[in-house]
Design a protein around this motif. Structure first.
Motif, mmCIF file in Angstrom:
data_model
loop_
_atom_site.group_PDB
_atom_site.id
_atom_site.type_symbol
_atom_site.label_atom_id
_atom_site.label_comp_id
_atom_site.label_asym_id
_atom_site.label_seq_id
_atom_site.Cartn_x
_atom_site.Cartn_y
_atom_site.Cartn_z
ATOM 1 N N GLY A 1 38.587 42.715 40.462
ATOM 2 C CA GLY A 1 39.350 42.592 41.700
ATOM 3 C C GLY A 1 38.794 41.560 42.671
ATOM 4 N N ASP B 1 39.070 37.390 39.141
ATOM 5 C CA ASP B 1 38.838 38.286 38.008
ATOM 6 C C ASP B 1 39.682 39.539 38.201
ATOM 7 O OD1 ASP B 1 37.892 39.879 35.958
ATOM 8 O OD2 ASP B 1 35.809 39.859 36.607
ATOM 9 N N GLN B 2 40.640 39.723 37.315
ATOM 10 C CA GLN B 2 41.549 40.872 37.406
ATOM 11 C C GLN B 2 40.797 42.206 37.271
ATOM 12 O OE1 GLN B 2 44.696 40.232 38.084
ATOM 13 N NE2 GLN B 2 44.663 38.051 37.686
ATOM 14 N N ASN B 3 39.764 42.235 36.406
ATOM 15 C CA ASN B 3 39.040 43.484 36.149
ATOM 16 C C ASN B 3 38.237 43.955 37.351
ATOM 17 O OD1 ASN B 3 40.023 43.536 33.505
ATOM 18 N ND2 ASN B 3 38.335 42.286 32.774
ATOM 19 N N LYS C 1 33.414 32.617 34.327
ATOM 20 C CA LYS C 1 34.793 32.477 33.825
ATOM 21 C C LYS C 1 34.905 31.215 32.965
ATOM 22 C CE LYS C 1 39.491 33.378 35.189
ATOM 23 N NZ LYS C 1 40.363 33.840 36.256
ATOM 24 N N TYR D 1 38.306 37.840 44.363
ATOM 25 C CA TYR D 1 39.171 36.699 44.655
ATOM 26 C C TYR D 1 38.335 35.429 44.667
ATOM 27 C CZ TYR D 1 42.689 40.133 45.842
ATOM 28 O OH TYR D 1 43.596 41.157 45.764
ATOM 29 N N GLN E 1 43.491 36.193 42.633
ATOM 30 C CA GLN E 1 42.366 36.881 42.015
ATOM 31 C C GLN E 1 41.632 35.970 41.041
ATOM 32 O OE1 GLN E 1 43.567 40.645 40.312
ATOM 33 N NE2 GLN E 1 42.894 41.686 42.173
#
Length: 181
Positions: free
Chosen positions: A62, A58-60, A88, A64, A56
């Motif tokens: 979702g 960005d975790q927020n 990022k 990839y 991933q």
């Protein structure tokens, strides 16, 4: 009789990368290459593409890495750094971070009236990406010139550069000294 097809290397440039891997991993790559009828480079590219689809970005949201690569990649260094910094910034290396911090501290590189706040999200639409691209070499040179400074020094466009970029030099020189109220 087979003929060798001429390829234009400039249309599909590649970059050589030197890797240090243990013999067991090299053997595994060789086996995968043989089994999949790929080159060693093909196996490594395939493995990276699979990893990019599984890790991933960005975790927020979702997303990839393979979802983001088209937004992050550009052949233009200024565009590439700006895109990564906006999406990022934690992935910027030290030199990139110094450039980005300089951009953030430089009012001439933002739309009139906007300056990013350290505690708030940055509005990408307020960034003058065209001006950053036009003066990229000057910005990088400026950052290098002040590389030993403990504080970031804002990049300031000259009056001539502002005129070229279509930015008004609002230093209020054209206002009367005394206003009638």
């Amino acid at each position: 009789m087979a003929t060798k097809k001429a390829t234009n290397k400039s249309s599909n440039p590649t970059i050589s990368v030197s890797l240090r891997i243990d013999p067991k991993t090299k053997y595994l790559i060789d086996l995968l290459a043989r089994d999949q009828k790929r080159t060693i480079t093909g196996v490594i590219e395939w493995a990276i593409e699979r990893a990019a689809a599984q890790v991933q970005f960005d975790q927020n949201s979702g997303t990839y890495y393979n979802d983001m690569i088209d937004e992050l990649w550009s052949t233009d260094e200024a565009t590439r750094l700006t895109a990564l910094a906006l999406h990022k910034p934690s992935l910027l290396d030290y030199d990139q971070m110094r450039i980005w911090e300089t951009v953030k501290a430089s009012p001439d590189l933002w739309r009139s009236g906007y300056m990013p706040s350290p505690n708030l999200p940055i509005h990408a639409h307020a960034l003058e990406v065209g001006i950053i691209r036009r003066y990229w070499d000057s910005i990088v040179e400026h950052v290098d010139q002040f590389r030993h400074s403990p504080a970031v020094k804002p990049f300031v466009l000259t009056s001539e550069q502002k005129k070229e970029a279509g930015i008004s030099d609002s230093n209020f020189d054209d206002f009367p000294d005394e206003l009638p109220f």
